[in-house]
Design an enzyme around this catalytic site. Structure first.
Site, PDB file in Angstrom:
ATOM      1  CE1 TYR A 433      -1.556  -0.372   4.796  1.00  0.00           C
ATOM      2  CE2 TYR A 433       0.790  -0.101   4.403  1.00  0.00           C
ATOM      3  CZ  TYR A 433      -0.273  -0.270   5.280  1.00  0.00           C
ATOM      4  OH  TYR A 433      -0.039  -0.356   6.625  1.00  0.00           O
ATOM      5  CD  GLU A 434      -0.649   4.987   1.772  1.00  0.00           C
ATOM      6  OE1 GLU A 434      -0.813   5.735   0.775  1.00  0.00           O
ATOM      7  OE2 GLU A 434      -1.540   4.813   2.613  1.00  0.00           O
ATOM      8  N   GLY A 435       1.436   2.763  -2.701  1.00  0.00           N
ATOM      9  CA  GLY A 435       2.278   2.554  -3.881  1.00  0.00           C
ATOM     10  C   GLY A 435       3.139   1.334  -3.687  1.00  0.00           C
TER      11      GLY A 435
END
Length: 592
Positions: A433-435
């Site tokens: 997550y968050e890229g």
């Protein structure tokens, strides 16, 4: 599993490596070493005694959704209330909205403790801090007046609503709509998935920061705007007003972080308020995203520290076989497994990766402080370069260290009751997550290195090379400095080669990126370890009464340089293999 904050190492990093007192003085925070140490000691007590005992129960109970209401695991509400009442929520908040204005260099240590002790509970407050940053930088005075102080205090929590079923990394595919209203507000309609803390019972209000499109918006990412969409609309006096048309449609059933509510959020014509300028939502959101990526890097570090602590305790206590050179504990039935070279290899790998990552996190936090509080453009460039390395590498490291923890425990590590397998499950999301970490690597190569022709990377290399040259002048450090200097020279040449290849063939950007990120991280950690060794040697030269602590830093540096840094060579060779071998096989030939 129990947890004790690694206070001595944290103090070494913030005070001896990065001189937190001088940093705080430059920022005008009024914090000195005594106060900083007091805060860290209080945080250590809170996380060890109030949060760590909740970690296993939170994993076993998870969250429950009934009639649109989410119930968090037993003990979470009381612990969160303590977190707010004791002022931990407002540590980094702006002082003009009742925050304490702590620099991230100090606060990051507290955040790491929270993540080690109970990552699921920390997730609820982590995104709130990012929402505060975005609203403080881009929100209108009216929005700041009505919402910011409650977010800073932790009385209200925040979320970041980007992802949709068809739009994850590719936000150009985003469909959520925003319809202008006569009163200046907007009606937000759409559905978001994977929203951490989208609904819960910890706080009385939840403030969603939502990406959506206006009716006349350009296509692609240039047509995205950012909106504040509260669960309850705030009245002018700060009290709760009407319930908004936003609801939790489902909870995701996940591999880990089960105590953190990961929600499908439905916006059914909900009232929203524009943050920043129309069609500039992505730029506004990246204020929050950079903080979120830094915090996810800390999540990897926090999990890794917890795994290392568990493995070390077990290795000291578990009796199994005799040492290869003979009995070490002859009075016992067998020797503790810490005497065996392979167990030491695993523990030292954990130790040097964790402590190296802590140094990298502190160095990045210092840059973020200078960017956010001093508006330092040089620090902003350095932060942009470091964030993808920190997020991508340290979360990969967290998974490796957790896996090594399972291995040290042997069969017991695979059994739930020992707690190690939970850390491995919890850490896995940090790489996604968050890229995803592949996206971090692309960001590093395409935007940060190619974006300025390698200028900022070369500036970082200059700084590292100057420090290595200083260390090399000390007779006791020359042997440690030599491999670091060699790798820094190699890193500079490799960067030039990467630039050349990527300019010649755009496919090379994707082909080299992950290996280049890992190569860069291993060499950067080598530079930081040399810096730690220089600091330790200076303390020993000054006859410090903590001889064992500083000598351990020198031993750890030598281990890292001899047993971990060689990994960089494999990444170098792999990325020089080029894109052709990745692309030669036709898609239909990936057959089974």
């Amino acid at each position: 599993m129990s947890y004790q904050a690694p206070l001595r190492d944290m103090r070494f990093v913030v005070h001896e490596l990065f001189d937190a007192s001088a940093h705080c003085a430059a920022l005008g925070t009024g914090l000195d070493r005594e106060l900083i140490d007091g805060v860290l000691e209080e945080a250590a007590q809170f996380t060890a005694h109030e949060l760590a005992p909740l970690n296993r129960g939170g994993d076993e109970q998870g969250c429950r959704l009934d009639d649109g209401q989410v119930t968090t695991p037993q003990g979470f509400r009381a612990a969160y209330r303590q977190y707010v009442e004791h002022g931990w929520a407002s540590m980094t908040g702006p002082q003009d909205f009742a925050g304490q204005g702590f620099p991230l260099l100090v606060a990051a240590c507290v955040h790491e403790m929270l993540m080690s002790a109970c990552l699921s509970l920390r997730i609820y407050s982590g995104l709130t801090e990012g929402a505060v940053l975005a609203l403080h930088k881009h929100g209108s005075p009216a929005l700041q007046r009505d919402y910011l102080a409650k977010l800073v205090s932790g009385q209200w929590t925040g979320t970041m609503c980007l992802t949709e079923a068809q739009a994850g990394t590719d936000l150009a595919l985003l469909r959520t709509r925003a319809e202008p209203q006569a009163d200046g507000s907007y009606r937000i309609s759409g559905s978001k998935i994977f929203i951490s803390g989208g609904e819960h019972d910890l706080a009385e209000n939840i403030i969603h920061l939502v990406l959506a499109r206006l009716p006349d918006a350009p296509t692609g990412v240039k047509g995205i705007s950012l909106f504040l969409v509260p669960k309850f609309i705030a009245n002018g006096d700060g009290s709760l007003g009407a319930r908004n048309a936003v609801s939790c449609g489902a909870l995701e059933h996940k591999m880990g972080i089960k105590g953190a509510a990961t929600c499908v959020m439905n916006f059914d014509g909900a009232s929203g308020y524009l943050i920043g300028n129309a069609n500039q939502g992505l730029a506004c959101m990246f204020t929050m995203m950079n903080d979120a990526r830094f915090q996810v890097g800390l999540q990897g570090l926090g999990i890794a520290e917890a795994a290392y602590q568990g493995a070390l305790r077990y290795a000291r206590e578990r009796l199994q076989s005799r040492g290869l050179a003979g009995a070490v504990a002859p009075a016992q039935a067998a020797d503790p497994i810490i005497v065996h070279p392979d167990v030491r290899r695993m523990l030292l790998t954990q130790k040097t990766l964790v402590e190296g990552a802590r140094m990298l996190a502190a160095y990045t936090a210092l840059q973020l402080d200078n960017e956010q509080q001093q508006h330092d453009s040089a620090a902003a460039r350095r932060t942009a370069l470091l964030i993808p390395i920190l997020k991508g590498f340290v979360t990969d490291l967290g998974q490796e260290v957790a896996s090594l923890g399972v291995q040290v425990y042997g069969g017991h590590g695979y059994i739930r009751e020992w707690g190690m397998e939970q850390l491995m499950r919890d850490s896995r999301i940090t790489q996604l997550y968050e890229g995803t970490n592949g996206i971090q690597a692309l960001d590093l190569v395409r935007r940060k290195v190619l974006g300025d022709g390698g200028a900022e990377l070369n500036a970082l290399l200059d700084e590292c090379a100057a420090q290595a040259e200083r260390a090399a002048q000390h007779p006791a450090l020359a042997a440690l400095a030599a491999p670091v200097q060699q790798r820094l020279t190699e890193w500079r040449a490799l960067s030039a080669e990467v630039l050349q290849r990527c300019h010649a063939d755009v496919q090379e950007i994707g082909a080299v990126s992950v290996d280049f990120l890992h190569y860069s991280a291993y060499v950067l950690l080598a530079s930081l370890w040399l810096r730690a060794a220089e600091c330790a040697q200076q303390a020993l030269d000054n006859a410090s009464d903590e001889h064992a602590f500083y000598q351990a830093k020198l031993h750890s540096t030598a281990f890292y340089l001899k047993r971990i840094l060689p990994r960089a060579s494999a990444h170098r060779e792999a990325l020089l293999g080029g894109a052709a071998c990745l692309l030669a096989l036709d898609a239909e030939h990936f057959a089974f």
